[in-house]
Design a protein around this motif. Structure first.
Motif, short mmCIF file in Angstrom:
data_model
loop_
_atom_site.label_atom_id
_atom_site.label_comp_id
_atom_site.label_asym_id
_atom_site.label_seq_id
_atom_site.Cartn_x
_atom_site.Cartn_y
_atom_site.Cartn_z
N GLN A 10 16.69 -48.41 87.11
CA GLN A 10 15.61 -48.70 86.17
C GLN A 10 14.70 -47.50 86.07
N LEU A 11 14.34 -47.17 84.84
CA LEU A 11 13.39 -46.10 84.58
C LEU A 11 12.23 -46.69 83.80
N VAL A 12 11.02 -46.51 84.30
CA VAL A 12 9.84 -47.08 83.66
C VAL A 12 8.83 -45.98 83.40
N GLU A 13 8.58 -45.74 82.11
CA GLU A 13 7.61 -44.71 81.73
C GLU A 13 6.20 -45.27 81.67
N THR A 61 4.96 -39.13 68.80
CA THR A 61 6.21 -39.89 68.73
C THR A 61 6.39 -40.67 70.01
N MET A 62 7.52 -41.38 70.13
CA MET A 62 7.89 -42.06 71.36
C MET A 62 8.58 -41.07 72.30
N TYR A 63 8.23 -41.17 73.58
CA TYR A 63 8.82 -40.32 74.60
C TYR A 63 9.62 -41.19 75.56
N TYR A 64 10.82 -40.70 75.90
CA TYR A 64 11.73 -41.45 76.74
C TYR A 64 12.12 -40.64 77.97
N CYS A 65 12.21 -41.32 79.08
CA CYS A 65 12.72 -40.75 80.32
C CYS A 65 14.22 -41.03 80.38
N ALA A 66 14.98 -40.07 80.91
CA ALA A 66 16.42 -40.24 81.01
C ALA A 66 16.92 -39.67 82.32
N ALA A 67 18.05 -40.21 82.80
CA ALA A 67 18.60 -39.74 84.06
C ALA A 67 20.12 -39.86 84.05
N ASP A 68 20.75 -38.97 84.81
CA ASP A 68 22.20 -39.02 84.92
C ASP A 68 22.61 -38.39 86.25
N ALA A 69 23.70 -38.89 86.81
CA ALA A 69 24.21 -38.37 88.09
C ALA A 69 25.13 -37.18 87.81
N ARG A 77 21.65 -36.24 73.79
CA ARG A 77 21.39 -37.62 74.19
C ARG A 77 22.55 -38.20 74.99
N GLY A 78 23.77 -37.88 74.61
CA GLY A 78 24.95 -38.44 75.27
C GLY A 78 25.15 -37.98 76.69
N HIS A 79 24.36 -36.98 77.14
CA HIS A 79 24.50 -36.49 78.50
C HIS A 79 24.00 -37.50 79.52
N PHE A 80 23.09 -38.37 79.10
CA PHE A 80 22.39 -39.25 80.04
C PHE A 80 22.89 -40.69 79.96
N SER A 81 23.03 -41.29 81.14
CA SER A 81 23.52 -42.66 81.24
C SER A 81 22.41 -43.69 81.29
N TYR A 82 21.24 -43.26 81.77
CA TYR A 82 20.14 -44.21 81.99
C TYR A 82 18.91 -43.80 81.19
N TRP A 83 18.26 -44.80 80.64
CA TRP A 83 17.10 -44.54 79.77
C TRP A 83 15.98 -45.53 80.06
N GLY A 84 14.76 -45.04 79.91
CA GLY A 84 13.61 -45.92 79.95
C GLY A 84 13.35 -46.53 78.59
N GLN A 85 12.32 -47.36 78.51
CA GLN A 85 11.98 -48.06 77.27
C GLN A 85 11.10 -47.21 76.35
N GLY A 86 10.52 -46.18 76.88
CA GLY A 86 9.71 -45.29 76.05
C GLY A 86 8.23 -45.56 76.17
N THR A 87 7.46 -44.52 75.88
CA THR A 87 6.01 -44.62 75.86
C THR A 87 5.50 -43.82 74.66
N GLN A 88 4.54 -44.38 73.95
CA GLN A 88 4.06 -43.77 72.71
C GLN A 88 3.00 -42.72 73.00
N VAL A 89 3.14 -41.58 72.34
CA VAL A 89 2.13 -40.52 72.38
C VAL A 89 1.64 -40.30 70.96
N THR A 90 0.34 -40.37 70.77
CA THR A 90 -0.25 -40.17 69.46
C THR A 90 -1.32 -39.09 69.56
N VAL A 91 -1.16 -38.05 68.75
CA VAL A 91 -2.11 -36.94 68.74
C VAL A 91 -2.76 -36.87 67.37
N SER A 92 -4.07 -37.00 67.35
CA SER A 92 -4.80 -36.97 66.09
C SER A 92 -5.41 -35.59 65.85
#
Length: 124
Positions: free
Chosen positions: A3-6, A91-99, A108-123
């Motif tokens: 599990q990956l949680v951002e 944009t949305m930012y995602y954490c990813a991991a792979d062995a 994108r295809g390099h990673f097997s595991y992904w988090g749900q993402g966290t939104q970053v907004t810059v005004s």
């Protein structure tokens, strides 16, 4: 089960900073690659930065000198320090991991595991 949680996303004004965190559980490999991606609506998921189990770092050209990826091995947590943010970083930012090593980290295809993402907004 991996599990990956951002966390750490939010709203900030241009020129500001944010620090994203990714808490990893169930991910215990001696060789690994962990990274951050971002994806705007209607666009491809883009590799931002990566770090491997030997501590080697990789960055997309668009964030070099502004973003820093790091990890806390003891806490199994990945970080992305983002400075000098601009509206283009929104944009949305995602954490990813792979062995595996980070040979193709920007794909994108390099990673097997992904988090749900966290939104970053810059005004502006």
């Amino acid at each position: 089960q991996v599990q990956l949680v951002e966390s750490g996303g939010g709203s900030v004004q241009a020129g500001g900073s944010l620090r994203l965190s990714c808490a990893a559980s169930g991910f215990t490999y001696s060789v690994y690659c962990m990274g951050w991606f971002r994806q705007a609506p209607g666009k491809e998921r883009e590799g931002v930065a990566a770090i491997d189990s030997d501590g080697r770092l990789s960055y997309a050209d668009s964030v070099k000198g502004r973003f820093t990826i790091s990890r806390d091995k003891a806490k199994n947590t990945l970080f992305l320090q983002m400075n000098s943010l601009s509206p283009d970083d929104t944009t949305m930012y995602y954490c990813a991991a792979d062995a595996n090593w980070c040979d193709n980290w920007a794909k994108r295809g390099h990673f097997s595991y992904w988090g749900q993402g966290t939104q970053v907004t810059v005004s502006s």
